[in-house]
Scaffold this motif. Structure first.
Motif, PDB file in Angstrom:
ATOM      1  N   ALA A  89       0.834  -1.204   0.000  1.00  0.00           N
ATOM      2  CA  ALA A  89       0.000   0.000   0.000  1.00  0.00           C
ATOM      3  C   ALA A  89       0.871   1.257   0.000  1.00  0.00           C
ATOM      4  N   PHE A  90       1.953   1.229   0.761  1.00  0.00           N
ATOM      5  CA  PHE A  90       2.867   2.373   0.798  1.00  0.00           C
ATOM      6  C   PHE A  90       3.523   2.599  -0.562  1.00  0.00           C
ATOM      7  N   VAL A  91       4.049   1.540  -1.156  1.00  0.00           N
ATOM      8  CA  VAL A  91       4.717   1.676  -2.458  1.00  0.00           C
ATOM      9  C   VAL A  91       3.725   2.151  -3.515  1.00  0.00           C
ATOM     10  N   SER A  92       2.537   1.587  -3.498  1.00  0.00           N
ATOM     11  CA  SER A  92       1.515   2.013  -4.447  1.00  0.00           C
ATOM     12  C   SER A  92       1.119   3.469  -4.218  1.00  0.00           C
ATOM     13  N   GLY A  93       1.023   3.882  -2.965  1.00  0.00           N
ATOM     14  CA  GLY A  93       0.687   5.267  -2.649  1.00  0.00           C
ATOM     15  C   GLY A  93       1.764   6.238  -3.083  1.00  0.00           C
ATOM     16  N   VAL A  94       3.031   5.875  -2.904  1.00  0.00           N
ATOM     17  CA  VAL A  94       4.124   6.746  -3.341  1.00  0.00           C
ATOM     18  C   VAL A  94       4.108   6.869  -4.864  1.00  0.00           C
ATOM     19  N   LEU A  95       3.881   5.759  -5.556  1.00  0.00           N
ATOM     20  CA  LEU A  95       3.801   5.823  -7.014  1.00  0.00           C
ATOM     21  C   LEU A  95       2.635   6.703  -7.459  1.00  0.00           C
ATOM     22  N   TYR A 100       0.531  11.003 -10.100  1.00  0.00           N
ATOM     23  CA  TYR A 100      -0.917  11.207 -10.132  1.00  0.00           C
ATOM     24  C   TYR A 100      -1.425  12.006 -11.334  1.00  0.00           C
ATOM     25  N   PRO A 101      -0.704  13.008 -11.862  1.00  0.00           N
ATOM     26  CA  PRO A 101      -1.274  13.695 -13.030  1.00  0.00           C
ATOM     27  C   PRO A 101      -1.466  12.766 -14.225  1.00  0.00           C
ATOM     28  N   LEU A 102      -0.528  11.837 -14.406  1.00  0.00           N
ATOM     29  CA  LEU A 102      -0.659  10.912 -15.529  1.00  0.00           C
ATOM     30  C   LEU A 102      -1.636   9.792 -15.219  1.00  0.00           C
ATOM     31  N   ILE A 103      -1.633   9.298 -13.980  1.00  0.00           N
ATOM     32  CA  ILE A 103      -2.543   8.211 -13.612  1.00  0.00           C
ATOM     33  C   ILE A 103      -3.991   8.676 -13.666  1.00  0.00           C
ATOM     34  N   PRO A 118      -0.573   9.007 -22.953  1.00  0.00           N
ATOM     35  CA  PRO A 118      -0.689   9.089 -21.502  1.00  0.00           C
ATOM     36  C   PRO A 118      -1.803   8.205 -20.927  1.00  0.00           C
ATOM     37  N   ASP A 119      -2.571   7.563 -21.779  1.00  0.00           N
ATOM     38  CA  ASP A 119      -3.717   6.785 -21.296  1.00  0.00           C
ATOM     39  C   ASP A 119      -3.336   5.437 -20.698  1.00  0.00           C
ATOM     40  N   VAL A 120      -2.084   5.047 -20.771  1.00  0.00           N
ATOM     41  CA  VAL A 120      -1.682   3.729 -20.287  1.00  0.00           C
ATOM     42  C   VAL A 120      -1.295   3.739 -18.811  1.00  0.00           C
ATOM     43  N   PHE A 121      -1.126   4.903 -18.226  1.00  0.00           N
ATOM     44  CA  PHE A 121      -0.581   4.971 -16.875  1.00  0.00           C
ATOM     45  C   PHE A 121      -1.531   4.422 -15.816  1.00  0.00           C
ATOM     46  N   ARG A 122      -2.815   4.685 -15.930  1.00  0.00           N
ATOM     47  CA  ARG A 122      -3.763   4.188 -14.931  1.00  0.00           C
ATOM     48  C   ARG A 122      -3.782   2.668 -14.906  1.00  0.00           C
ATOM     49  N   GLY A 123      -3.871   2.052 -16.055  1.00  0.00           N
ATOM     50  CA  GLY A 123      -3.876   0.588 -16.129  1.00  0.00           C
ATOM     51  C   GLY A 123      -2.586  -0.017 -15.623  1.00  0.00           C
ATOM     52  N   ARG A 124      -1.468   0.612 -15.977  1.00  0.00           N
ATOM     53  CA  ARG A 124      -0.179   0.090 -15.520  1.00  0.00           C
ATOM     54  C   ARG A 124      -0.015   0.251 -14.012  1.00  0.00           C
ATOM     55  N   TRP A 125      -0.487   1.377 -13.461  1.00  0.00           N
ATOM     56  CA  TRP A 125      -0.404   1.570 -12.011  1.00  0.00           C
ATOM     57  C   TRP A 125      -1.286   0.547 -11.294  1.00  0.00           C
ATOM     58  N   LEU A 126      -2.488   0.314 -11.812  1.00  0.00           N
ATOM     59  CA  LEU A 126      -3.371  -0.688 -11.194  1.00  0.00           C
ATOM     60  C   LEU A 126      -2.764  -2.084 -11.291  1.00  0.00           C
TER      61      LEU A 126
END
Length: 159
Positions: A89-95, A100-103, A118-126
């Motif tokens: 959760a911490f690592v995900s929160g820091v990322l 966040y602007p791209l996600i 830029p549309d790939v960042f949300r999926g990659r972060w998830l």
């Protein structure tokens, strides 16, 4: 030992003064030619937001997590399962905090400057977040399986 400590004191003082000098130089370079008031507002706002809003939320979330995951007697040592949730959760929160602007799709200039989508960042972060939690869960299961083995079997396997 006292002599070694007193001999190191001037060196520590010199290193602290050098770090203050580097920090002052970096601060002056940051504020040079930029929106000084905007930068100062950002720093103060970030400190206040963290200390007055996010830190209490961290505490509440941690207490809730411990209440849900840990059923223990008073005085018993904490269960390691909490850390297997805290770390991903911490690592995900820091990322999320860094990107966040791209996600969240808030950066309109990204495509223009980088020519990348830029549309790939949300999926990659998830996906990365899910992978972090899955790896942590596998590590927890491995730790529990290792702890459940009889002690003599573990010692015999190490030889």
């Amino acid at each position: 030992m006292t002599g070694a400590r007193s001999a190191a004191a001037p060196l520590r003082t010199l290193l602290m003064l050098a770090s203050f000098a580097v920090t002052a130089y970096a601060g002056l370079r940051l504020l040079e030619g930029g929106p000084v008031v905007g930068i100062l507002i950002w720093f103060v706002g970030a400190a206040l937001l963290h200390d007055m809003v996010l830190l209490p939320l961290y505490g509440v979330a941690d207490r809730a997590l411990q209440g849900v995951l840990v059923r223990r007697r008073p005085g018993a040592p904490p269960s390691p399962v909490v850390n297997h949730v805290r770390v991903p959760a911490f690592v995900s929160g820091v990322l999320l905090l860094v990107w966040y602007p791209l996600i969240l799709g808030l950066s309109d200039n990204y495509r223009r400057y980088s020519t990348l989508d830029p549309d790939v960042f949300r999926g990659r972060w998830l996906l990365l977040t899910a992978g972090l939690f899955a790896a942590s869960a596998l590590l927890y299961v491995a730790r529990m399986l290792l702890a459940s083995w009889p002690r003599e079997d573990r010692d015999a396997g190490a030889e």
